[in-house]
Design an enzyme around this catalytic site. Structure first.
Site, PDB file in Angstrom:
ATOM      1  N   HIS A 184       0.834  -1.171   0.021  1.00  0.00           N
ATOM      2  CA  HIS A 184      -0.229  -0.125  -0.041  1.00  0.00           C
ATOM      3  C   HIS A 184       0.742   1.292  -0.050  1.00  0.00           C
ATOM      4  O   HIS A 184       0.362   2.181  -0.669  1.00  0.00           O
ATOM      5  CB  HIS A 184      -1.080   0.043   1.310  1.00  0.00           C
ATOM      6  CG  HIS A 184      -1.910  -0.861   1.268  1.00  0.00           C
ATOM      7  ND1 HIS A 184      -2.779  -1.212  -0.078  1.00  0.00           N
ATOM      8  CD2 HIS A 184      -2.441  -1.959   2.142  1.00  0.00           C
ATOM      9  CE1 HIS A 184      -3.657  -2.267   0.285  1.00  0.00           C
ATOM     10  NE2 HIS A 184      -3.466  -2.848   1.473  1.00  0.00           N
ATOM     11  N   ARG A 205     -10.825  -1.528 -12.154  1.00  0.00           N
ATOM     12  CA  ARG A 205     -11.019  -2.434 -10.863  1.00  0.00           C
ATOM     13  C   ARG A 205     -12.450  -2.031 -10.611  1.00  0.00           C
ATOM     14  O   ARG A 205     -12.778  -0.730 -10.344  1.00  0.00           O
ATOM     15  CB  ARG A 205     -10.186  -2.098  -9.890  1.00  0.00           C
ATOM     16  CG  ARG A 205      -8.560  -2.179 -10.019  1.00  0.00           C
ATOM     17  CD  ARG A 205      -8.002  -1.883  -8.674  1.00  0.00           C
ATOM     18  NE  ARG A 205      -6.507  -2.222  -9.077  1.00  0.00           N
ATOM     19  CZ  ARG A 205      -5.595  -0.998  -9.373  1.00  0.00           C
ATOM     20  NH1 ARG A 205      -6.052  -0.046  -9.696  1.00  0.00           N
ATOM     21  NH2 ARG A 205      -4.209  -1.295  -9.612  1.00  0.00           N
ATOM     22  N   ARG A 235     -12.021  -5.474 -15.549  1.00  0.00           N
ATOM     23  CA  ARG A 235     -11.893  -6.682 -14.459  1.00  0.00           C
ATOM     24  C   ARG A 235     -13.157  -6.948 -13.806  1.00  0.00           C
ATOM     25  O   ARG A 235     -13.593  -5.937 -12.900  1.00  0.00           O
ATOM     26  CB  ARG A 235     -10.774  -6.740 -13.547  1.00  0.00           C
ATOM     27  CG  ARG A 235     -10.442  -7.716 -12.658  1.00  0.00           C
ATOM     28  CD  ARG A 235      -9.380  -7.941 -11.675  1.00  0.00           C
ATOM     29  NE  ARG A 235      -9.591  -7.094 -10.574  1.00  0.00           N
ATOM     30  CZ  ARG A 235      -8.740  -6.430 -10.050  1.00  0.00           C
ATOM     31  NH1 ARG A 235      -7.383  -6.928  -9.958  1.00  0.00           N
ATOM     32  NH2 ARG A 235      -8.872  -5.622  -8.923  1.00  0.00           N
ATOM     33  N   GLU A 291      -2.555 -14.715 -13.029  1.00  0.00           N
ATOM     34  CA  GLU A 291      -2.005 -14.576 -11.405  1.00  0.00           C
ATOM     35  C   GLU A 291      -1.539 -15.718 -10.752  1.00  0.00           C
ATOM     36  O   GLU A 291      -1.227 -15.738  -9.795  1.00  0.00           O
ATOM     37  CB  GLU A 291      -3.135 -13.674 -10.842  1.00  0.00           C
ATOM     38  CG  GLU A 291      -3.572 -12.483 -11.542  1.00  0.00           C
ATOM     39  CD  GLU A 291      -4.951 -11.935 -10.886  1.00  0.00           C
ATOM     40  OE1 GLU A 291      -4.856 -11.092 -10.112  1.00  0.00           O
ATOM     41  OE2 GLU A 291      -6.120 -12.553 -11.100  1.00  0.00           O
ATOM     42  N   ASN A 324       1.433  -8.608  -9.364  1.00  0.00           N
ATOM     43  CA  ASN A 324       1.530  -8.349  -7.999  1.00  0.00           C
ATOM     44  C   ASN A 324       1.158  -9.799  -7.439  1.00  0.00           C
ATOM     45  O   ASN A 324       1.810 -10.422  -6.755  1.00  0.00           O
ATOM     46  CB  ASN A 324       0.422  -7.306  -7.614  1.00  0.00           C
ATOM     47  CG  ASN A 324       0.690  -5.989  -8.179  1.00  0.00           C
ATOM     48  OD1 ASN A 324       1.821  -5.801  -8.856  1.00  0.00           O
ATOM     49  ND2 ASN A 324      -0.231  -5.195  -8.004  1.00  0.00           N
ATOM     50  N   ASP A 325      -0.092 -10.236  -7.781  1.00  0.00           N
ATOM     51  CA  ASP A 325      -0.400 -11.684  -7.198  1.00  0.00           C
ATOM     52  C   ASP A 325       0.152 -12.719  -7.848  1.00  0.00           C
ATOM     53  O   ASP A 325       0.792 -13.802  -7.245  1.00  0.00           O
ATOM     54  CB  ASP A 325      -1.825 -11.729  -7.623  1.00  0.00           C
ATOM     55  CG  ASP A 325      -2.741 -11.283  -6.487  1.00  0.00           C
ATOM     56  OD1 ASP A 325      -2.475 -11.521  -5.237  1.00  0.00           O
ATOM     57  OD2 ASP A 325      -4.043 -10.982  -6.793  1.00  0.00           O
ATOM     58  N   ARG A 350       2.459  -9.677  -0.207  1.00  0.00           N
ATOM     59  CA  ARG A 350       2.850  -8.632  -0.752  1.00  0.00           C
ATOM     60  C   ARG A 350       2.997  -7.601   0.373  1.00  0.00           C
ATOM     61  O   ARG A 350       3.432  -6.478  -0.134  1.00  0.00           O
ATOM     62  CB  ARG A 350       2.178  -8.202  -1.955  1.00  0.00           C
ATOM     63  CG  ARG A 350       0.535  -8.206  -1.562  1.00  0.00           C
ATOM     64  CD  ARG A 350      -0.356  -8.005  -2.938  1.00  0.00           C
ATOM     65  NE  ARG A 350      -0.266  -6.567  -3.428  1.00  0.00           N
ATOM     66  CZ  ARG A 350      -0.988  -6.430  -4.254  1.00  0.00           C
ATOM     67  NH1 ARG A 350      -2.291  -6.938  -4.470  1.00  0.00           N
ATOM     68  NH2 ARG A 350      -1.096  -5.049  -4.720  1.00  0.00           N
ATOM     69  N   CYS A 407      -0.759  -5.676 -16.272  1.00  0.00           N
ATOM     70  CA  CYS A 407      -1.409  -4.751 -15.740  1.00  0.00           C
ATOM     71  C   CYS A 407      -1.155  -4.442 -14.306  1.00  0.00           C
ATOM     72  O   CYS A 407      -1.805  -3.900 -13.506  1.00  0.00           O
ATOM     73  CB  CYS A 407      -2.957  -4.622 -15.822  1.00  0.00           C
ATOM     74  SG  CYS A 407      -3.560  -6.378 -14.948  1.00  0.00           S
TER      75      CYS A 407
END
Length: 556
Positions: free
Chosen positions: A186, A288, A325, A415, A438-439, A449, A486
């Site tokens: 974050h 998102r 998504r 992912e 990320n995932d 993460r 992305c």
């Protein structure tokens, strides 16, 4: 004397200023006994402190808006939890002071959360922040959080709590450095959104003395302590050169020899669209849709409400590409009406597409709303499913899209490592792939993460992750399909060149990163990007991969 420290650079730019530390955690209150006749007074003090903290969190949320508002409202509810307050009252009744009762009651609740599965354990930091605020108010000591300062400064923190980061003033906070976090934490995402330089995962950051002058290079991850006049001038000149390069770099994304790489924006809702348009985004690579569902965790938004929100984003990119998504619920985004509360490990349970297939009415309503929102618009709508594991998942999603009458391309997010390994099979059912790095990193390396201790495994330069990206891109090319990225990896200009060299066909990122990526891509040919990608994959560590790619692109 000038010294150099190195963390993980997560937001471009250079910040030079004096160190100011985030307010430290409240010390444990002394365990004093109070006379029985003081219990009512202490219980009143505790309730007043709780209400004041809850009101402050709610007010901060109202000012911040967006997702931060939901986080802060949840913290306010934590503070006012009836069971917690009943426990505080009980402890005061048997002789504890208000501050000690709050401290002990929260400690008991903390232990329950820590043992209640990954999602709830992840809320421990938020609970600690609420406790610290209440205890600080009761003790009459400064509230933990962002320091008060009339002069700009560089913020140093162990990590950044939602209540503090929601209202950071970028005119005062020149940049920040944290001990915890990683490239996709974050803290990192917030820094990029604010457009301030930032370095995370810097061991010993808290030992930098208050008032020390430091220079933060958010690109390299370097921290220069007490930099010399020459070093300051060098860093400022480099920052000005980057700024000048950005100003002359406009138009669609492309390499210097004309190989097109569309640069798209990641958006969380209509509020993010103006920044994306201003940055020259060629469309949206990740819309998102969770923001609509988080407004009310007890029920899904109506079809009408969804149509209105989706259309606002679609209208902003006439003739552009908008990749939506569908709802990614579960794990760190639980919804009361959808996700089970008793999963032992939500990140490995029913989340993403699995949740939607268990609730086909929710998926059908969202797909129908997207179909209606796009009616009559020249936009190129594409819809993708999160957390696709295999061809069975991909087929189920494509079937649902067709059943809803959706005239759009259907895609799958990569992912989960299985999706990268079997990408050609998945592409028999859908028309494009989009890598959520990320995932994908989180699941490839079993590295949360949000945990600073494993941040090196979340580094998108890890060669194993690049191998999975290459597998996906090669599969897409073989099937004549597109394969974008992305995840946060796309926001690193140097890595963007490597991703292009691996065969990635589009890059999507936060709006603030688009000019940096555009300017960097324009400096190199596709062949140079391909050689840099090969050098990065031949390395054994993330640092070696980054160094090898840089050497190729700089002609060394």
């Amino acid at each position: 004397m000038e010294t150099t420290l190195r963390g993980v650079g997560v937001s471009h730019g250079v910040a030079i200023g004096e160190v100011r530390h985030m307010g430290t955690a409240v010390l444990e209150p002394p365990a004093k006994q109070i006379p029985a006749e003081d219990a009512d007074r202490e219980q009143g003090r505790a309730r007043q402190a709780v209400e004041a903290v809850a009101a402050d969190l709610t007010a901060r949320g109202n000012l911040a808006g967006g997702e931060a508002q939901h986080v802060l409202e949840a913290q306010a509810m934590m503070a006012q939890d009836p069971e917690l307050m009943a426990d505080v009252d009980r402890r005061i009744a048997v002789g504890s002071t208000a501050e000690r009762a709050v401290y002990d009651a929260f400690a008991s609740y903390r232990a329950l959360l820590a043992g209640a599965g990954e999602y709830l354990a992840g809320r421990v930091a938020d609970l600690d922040d609420v406790r610290n605020r209440i205890v600080a108010r009761l003790l009459g000591v400064p509230m933990p959080g962002v320091p008060d300062s009339d002069e700009p400064y560089v913020l140093i923190a162990r990590d950044l709590a939602p209540a503090d980061t929601a209202l950071l003033d970028p005119t005062l906070v020149l940049g920040f450095v944290t001990e915890e976090g990683g490239p996709t934490s974050h803290s990192a995402i917030l820094a990029r959104a604010l457009g301030v330089p930032a370095v995370v995962a810097l061991p010993g950051a808290g030992e930098l003395a208050e008032g020390t002058v430091i220079a933060v290079d958010g690109s390299s991850g370097e921290i220069f302590v007490e930099p010399s006049t020459e070093k300051k001038a060098q860093l400022r000149a480099a920052a000005e050169a980057r700024k000048a390069a950005l100003s002359v770099s406009t138009g669609p994304g492309a390499t210097s020899d004309g190989h097109k790489v569309p640069l798209l924006a990641n958006v969380g809702g209509p509020a993010d669209v103006p920044a994306a348009v201003e940055a020259g985004a060629e469309g949206v690579g990740l819309f998102r849709t969770e923001f609509l569902f988080l407004d009310d965790s007890k029920q899904a938004p109506s079809e009408e409400k969804q149509v209105e929100a989706y259309r606002q984003v679609l209208e902003a990119f006439p003739e552009g590409r908008v990749v939506v998504r569908v709802l990614d619920a579960g794990a760190d985004k639980p919804l009361e009406f959808l996700t089970p509360a008793d999963e032992p490990n939500p990140a490995l349970g029913v989340r993403g597409l699995r949740t939607l297939l268990d609730h086909p009415d929710v998926l059908r309503t969202q797909l129908t709303a997207l179909a209606k929102a796009s009616e009559g618009l020249p936009v190129h709508l594409e819809v993708m499913a999160p957390m696709v594991a295999d061809r069975i998942d991909a087929k189920a999603f494509a079937d649902a899209c067709r059943a809803a009458g959706l005239r759009a391309k259907f895609g799958a997010m990569v992912e989960i490592p299985s999706a990268a390994l079997r990408a050609r099979a998945i592409l028999q059912e859908v028309e494009f792939l989009s890598l959520g790095t990320n995932d994908l990193a989180q699941y490839t390396f079993a590295a949360d993460r949000q945990v600073g201790a494993v941040s090196r495994l979340q580094d998108p330069w890890q060669p194993a992750l690049l191998d999975l990206v290459a597998l996906s891109a090669e599969a897409a090319k073989a099937e004549g399909r597109s394969c974008g990225v992305c995840g946060e990896a796309a926001s690193d200009p140097l890595l963007a060149c490597v991703l292009t060299g691996l065969g990635i066909t589009s890059l999507s990122m936060g709006a603030a990163s688009i000019p940096y990526v555009r300017a960097t891509l324009a400096k190199y040919t596709l062949a140079q990007c391909e050689r840099a990608a090969a050098a990065a994959r031949a390395a054994d560590t993330a640092e070696e991969a980054r160094t090898a790619a840089q050497a190729v692109l700089s002609g060394e």
